[in-house]
Write an enzyme that holds these catalytic residues in place. Structure first.
Site, short mmCIF file in Angstrom:
data_model
loop_
_atom_site.label_atom_id
_atom_site.label_comp_id
_atom_site.label_asym_id
_atom_site.label_seq_id
_atom_site.Cartn_x
_atom_site.Cartn_y
_atom_site.Cartn_z
N HIS A 27 48.83 23.69 53.90
CA HIS A 27 49.84 23.99 52.88
C HIS A 27 51.24 23.96 53.49
CE1 HIS A 27 46.02 25.73 51.61
NE2 HIS A 27 46.45 25.68 50.37
N GLY A 116 44.55 35.36 52.56
CA GLY A 116 44.09 34.10 51.96
C GLY A 116 43.70 34.37 50.52
N PRO A 117 42.81 35.37 50.31
CA PRO A 117 42.58 35.80 48.94
C PRO A 117 43.89 36.45 48.45
CG PRO A 117 40.82 36.54 50.42
CD PRO A 117 41.94 36.06 51.28
N LEU A 118 44.53 35.82 47.52
CA LEU A 118 45.89 36.21 47.16
C LEU A 118 45.97 37.66 46.70
CD1 LEU A 118 46.95 32.92 45.34
CD2 LEU A 118 47.65 33.68 47.62
N ASP A 154 54.22 33.75 44.25
CA ASP A 154 53.95 33.92 42.82
C ASP A 154 52.48 34.26 42.59
OD1 ASP A 154 56.52 32.97 41.55
OD2 ASP A 154 56.03 31.20 42.74
N ASN A 184 59.39 30.83 44.16
CA ASN A 184 59.67 29.38 44.01
C ASN A 184 59.17 28.84 42.67
OD1 ASN A 184 56.89 28.96 44.31
ND2 ASN A 184 57.05 28.43 46.49
N HIS A 258 52.53 21.89 47.64
CA HIS A 258 51.89 23.20 47.87
C HIS A 258 50.74 23.13 48.89
CE1 HIS A 258 49.57 26.88 47.07
NE2 HIS A 258 48.54 26.07 47.10
N ARG A 345 25.66 63.21 47.36
CA ARG A 345 27.14 63.28 47.30
C ARG A 345 27.60 64.68 47.71
NH1 ARG A 345 29.08 64.45 41.18
NH2 ARG A 345 27.18 65.41 40.47
N GLU A 399 40.69 50.92 42.00
CA GLU A 399 39.66 50.74 43.01
C GLU A 399 39.99 49.59 43.97
OE1 GLU A 399 39.02 50.77 39.74
OE2 GLU A 399 37.97 52.66 39.42
N HIS A 449 26.90 58.06 42.50
CA HIS A 449 26.27 57.69 41.23
C HIS A 449 25.58 56.34 41.41
CE1 HIS A 449 28.99 60.89 40.34
NE2 HIS A 449 28.65 60.96 39.08
N HIS A 461 27.45 51.89 33.73
CA HIS A 461 27.75 52.69 34.91
C HIS A 461 26.60 52.71 35.92
CE1 HIS A 461 31.18 53.84 32.66
NE2 HIS A 461 31.54 54.82 33.48
N ARG A 508 24.05 61.07 42.36
CA ARG A 508 24.63 62.12 41.51
C ARG A 508 23.64 63.27 41.39
NH1 ARG A 508 24.22 63.31 35.64
NH2 ARG A 508 26.04 64.56 35.16
C1 LIG Z 1 42.34 35.28 44.86
C2 LIG Z 1 42.72 33.85 45.03
N1 LIG Z 1 42.65 33.01 43.98
C3 LIG Z 1 42.94 31.71 44.12
C4 LIG Z 1 43.32 31.21 45.34
C5 LIG Z 1 43.58 29.74 45.50
N2 LIG Z 1 45.05 29.53 45.69
C6 LIG Z 1 45.60 29.40 46.88
S1 LIG Z 1 47.25 29.25 46.83
C7 LIG Z 1 47.26 29.35 45.14
C8 LIG Z 1 48.55 29.27 44.37
C9 LIG Z 1 49.55 30.17 44.93
O1 LIG Z 1 50.78 29.96 44.38
P1 LIG Z 1 52.05 30.56 45.09
O2 LIG Z 1 51.79 31.92 45.52
O3 LIG Z 1 53.21 30.33 44.22
O4 LIG Z 1 52.17 29.71 46.41
P2 LIG Z 1 53.12 28.47 46.69
O5 LIG Z 1 52.77 27.45 45.66
O6 LIG Z 1 54.49 28.97 46.57
O7 LIG Z 1 52.74 28.04 48.07
C10 LIG Z 1 45.97 29.50 44.66
C11 LIG Z 1 45.63 29.61 43.23
C12 LIG Z 1 43.37 32.12 46.42
N3 LIG Z 1 43.71 31.74 47.64
N4 LIG Z 1 43.11 33.42 46.23
#
Ligand SMILES: Cc1ncc(C[n+]2csc(CCOP(=O)(O)OP(=O)(O)O)c2C)c(N)n1
Length: 652
Positions: A27, A116-118, A154, A184, A258, A345, A399, A449, A461, A508
């Protein structure tokens, strides 16, 4: 200053772009867009020492937008971290290279967390900022006074976890938390206005954050904003308007920059446009020296800090010292004296009472279920807005953020965070739990629980498939203790295993005590062990966990009356049992051909033990709303039904 900054940020930009091009994957857009902001941060504000990435009082830099990993690797290399060489950058995204596709946490490298997981990095950063405040309260602001900077895009801000985490950060007034928002307006599908029309200013301000908007390519504006946040009274976001893929004539400002290499032709055009005359991976000496000089400033910073730190070293050791052995011993003794029916618990609360009294390094909490998860004891002090003289966090009904925040607390120093919710809502926590496991962090999840045994709240639940799913996560111990003694032993294992997160799956409902004698050794450490045998010669092995161990014991006794002899194996932790020697597993599983298992949940994860000839008693459909004994009956999880089925199995 601006010419110099331009050169410094172009070094970051080109290293990132060229590494992606060479890997033919990655990227480039975000690092190219945020290079200017990152340069001013690393040059003028961030407090770090590349010679000692573990410096306790360093500012933390968290790259929540983990896909832009090359930004971080470039900065670490340029400022002189040993962990990342130019050779590593040339091997970006190759097997076993530190420059992995997304940043992967390794202690002492400058990579503070795995992202990585946003959105996860945002929650982590809230955890770092909380840990900083708690430690500061204990050690004084001469020793701990650092900031946590998190770079989020974003995408991070669209994720639900960001809302939860930022809302809590605003509530707690985490003044040392600074977000650099890469505003951006582009994500993968195109312009973000395809999916978002949030008013960021209003959004952040409503959380109780400061909001500063700047042009992310204007060094003066970047500098001024960062200067301003140094004395903030609440968390601050600097919204940096940037151009993704900055410098690329045909791809900047577009989603096409991107997540794919720009292409050889475009790379040449970027060089021309930004007047960068150097070959791929070539950083001219004067620019490299300038970067190294910037990094080197940290050596002096840490040396000065060390003078105060050394005088207080004892204080720090005391905070992180724990008395686990003492607590376990006394709790086990108590358990032999107070023999009564207890929910696990509740057993967990009893041990937490002593643990929190004896230890300073445990930071407890719950997602609005303190009374149900039994996570809060009389020795806890609640952390409040601007008051971090405490060891208990009310996470609110958040959570997912709670678990991401706990990861940040664990990563910060040597605090051990634990937090509670219902086991069913582990589904809301799973992405963060997975990252604890991947990062080998000691985080303890109290999940109460833990079955249909919760009764009337019904199928929404009642966990069914949760235990099976969680058990399939590598490097995660799921403990499901059967009584108070096992609960104590499972807590001991969770507290002593510093490289593996633990889930304590607790009931529980009350359970009868099974283990009534004091033993110094920890039986649960084997993951599974024999808890009852009705005869020397047996023809049946019954495996069970948690609340169903009592059921297994009753069944075993009932069968014995019909001369069907068996042994009962308590399995508090499949993950640990699976790590035992072949001979131990053989001893447990190889004695009888016929094996059955009992657990009030999905049978999936038991089939590997009982095999085709055996039978897994459990529940492979959704639960029911009713008094819990009726639900057990409904699903055939009773002594009568199970022994009847076992007799049939033996006959056939
Ligand atoms: C939870 C999650 N969902 C989806 C993705 C796949 N993914 C990676 S980057 C991205 C878009 C991110 O956009 P932005 O934060 O604006 O990054 P930019 O385009 O500015 O690099 C997605 C959907 C991920 N990494 N994590």
């Amino acid at each position: 200053m601006n010419k110099n900054n331009k050169d410094l940020s172009n070094a970051v930009r080109f290293l990132s772009m060229d590494a992606v091009q060479k890997a033919n994957s990655g990227h480039p857009g975000m690092p190219m867009g945020m290079a200017d902001v990152a340069t001013v941060l690393f040059k003028n504000f961030l407090k770090y020492n590349p010679k000692n990435p573990n410096w306790l009082n360093r500012d933390r830099f968290i790259l929540s937008a983990g896909h832009g990993s090359m930004l971080l690797y470039s900065l670490l290399y340029l400022t002189g971290y040993k962990s990342i060489s130019l050779k590593d950058i040339k091997k970006f995204r190759q097997l076993n290279c530190i420059c992995a596709g997304h940043p992967e946490y390794h202690a002492g490298t400058g990579i503070e967390t795995t992202t990585g997981p946003l959105g996860q990095g945002i929650a982590n950063s809230v955890g770092f900022a909380i840990a900083e405040e708690i430690l500061k309260k204990k050690l004084g602001k001469k020793i701990i006074n650092h900031k946590t900077y998190v770079l989020a895009g974003d995408g991070c801000l669209m994720e639900g976890i960001s809302h939860e985490a930022m809302s809590l950060a605003g509530h707690l007034k985490l003044k040392n938390l600074v977000m650099l928002f890469d505003n951006n307006s582009i994500s993968i599908d195109g312009p973000t206005n395809l999916a978002v029309s949030d008013n960021f200013k209003k959004r952040f301000e409503s959380y109780g954050w400061n909001y500063i908007a700047i042009n992310g390519h204007n060094y003066n504006e970047i500098f001024k904003a960062l200067k301003k946040v140094q004395n903030a009274k609440k968390p601050t976001v600097i919204s940096c308007k940037t151009k993704i893929g900055y410098g690329s004539p045909n791809k900047s400002g577009k989603a096409s920059s991107h997540g794919s290499p720009l292409g050889n032709e475009e790379v040449k055009l970027v060089r021309r446009k930004l007047d960068w005359k150097y070959k791929p991976f070539e950083i001219p000496k004067n620019i490299l020296n300038e970067w190294k000089k910037i990094g080197h400033k940290g050596v002096k910073l840490e040396t000065n800090w060390n003078k105060t730190y050394k005088k207080n070293k004892n204080k720090i050791d005391k905070i992180f010292k724990n008395n686990i052995n003492k607590v376990i011993k006394s709790e086990k003794k108590n358990a032999t004296k107070e023999i009564k029916s207890l929910a696990t618990r509740k057993s967990s609360e009893l041990i937490l009472n002593t643990l929190t009294y004896e230890n300073n390094n445990l930071i407890g909490g719950s997602a609005d279920l303190a009374g149900s998860n039994n996570t809060k004891t009389k020795f806890h002090k609640t952390i409040k807005p601007s008051n971090f003289n405490g060891n208990y966090i009310h996470y609110g009904v958040r959570e997912h953020a709670m678990c991401g925040i706990m990861n940040g607390i664990a990563l910060h120093s040597k605090f051990i965070p634990y937090g509670g919710t219902f086991l069913i809502f582990s589904d809301y926590c799973k992405p963060s739990i997975r990252l604890s496991a991947l990062m080998k962090q000691q985080v303890i999840f109290i999940m109460t629980h833990d079955s249909i045994g919760l009764g009337e709240d019904g199928p929404t639940h009642q966990p069914i498939e949760q235990l099976s799913g969680l058990r399939s996560i590598p490097n995660l111990n799921i403990f499901r203790p059967a009584d108070r003694m096992e609960t104590i032993e499972c807590w001991e294992l969770a507290l002593k295993n510093s490289k593996t997160p633990s889930i304590l799956s607790l009931t529980r409902q009350n359970l009868n005590p099974i283990r009534k004698r004091y033993l110094t050794n920890n039986k649960c450490s084997l993951g599974a062990y024999e808890i009852l045998r009705t005869n020397k010669n047996i023809k049946l092995t019954i495996l069970a966990s948690g609340s169903e161990v009592n059921l297994a014991i009753e069944t075993s006794h009932k069968l014995a009356k019909n001369k069907i002899y068996s042994k009962v194996i308590s399995v508090p932790c499949q993950d640990l049992f699976d790590l035992q020697s072949r001979s131990y597993k053989q001893k447990i599983l190889g004695e009888t051909k016929l094996k059955v298992s009992i657990e009030a949940g999905s049978t999936d994860c038991w089939k590997k033990y009982v095999g085709n000839e055996g039978f897994a008693f459990g529940i492979d459909e959704f639960g029911r709303s009713a008094p819990y004994k009726d639900i057990y009956k409904h699903f055939g999880l009773t002594t009568e039904n199970i022994s009847k089925k076992i007799k049939n199995l033996i006959r056939n």
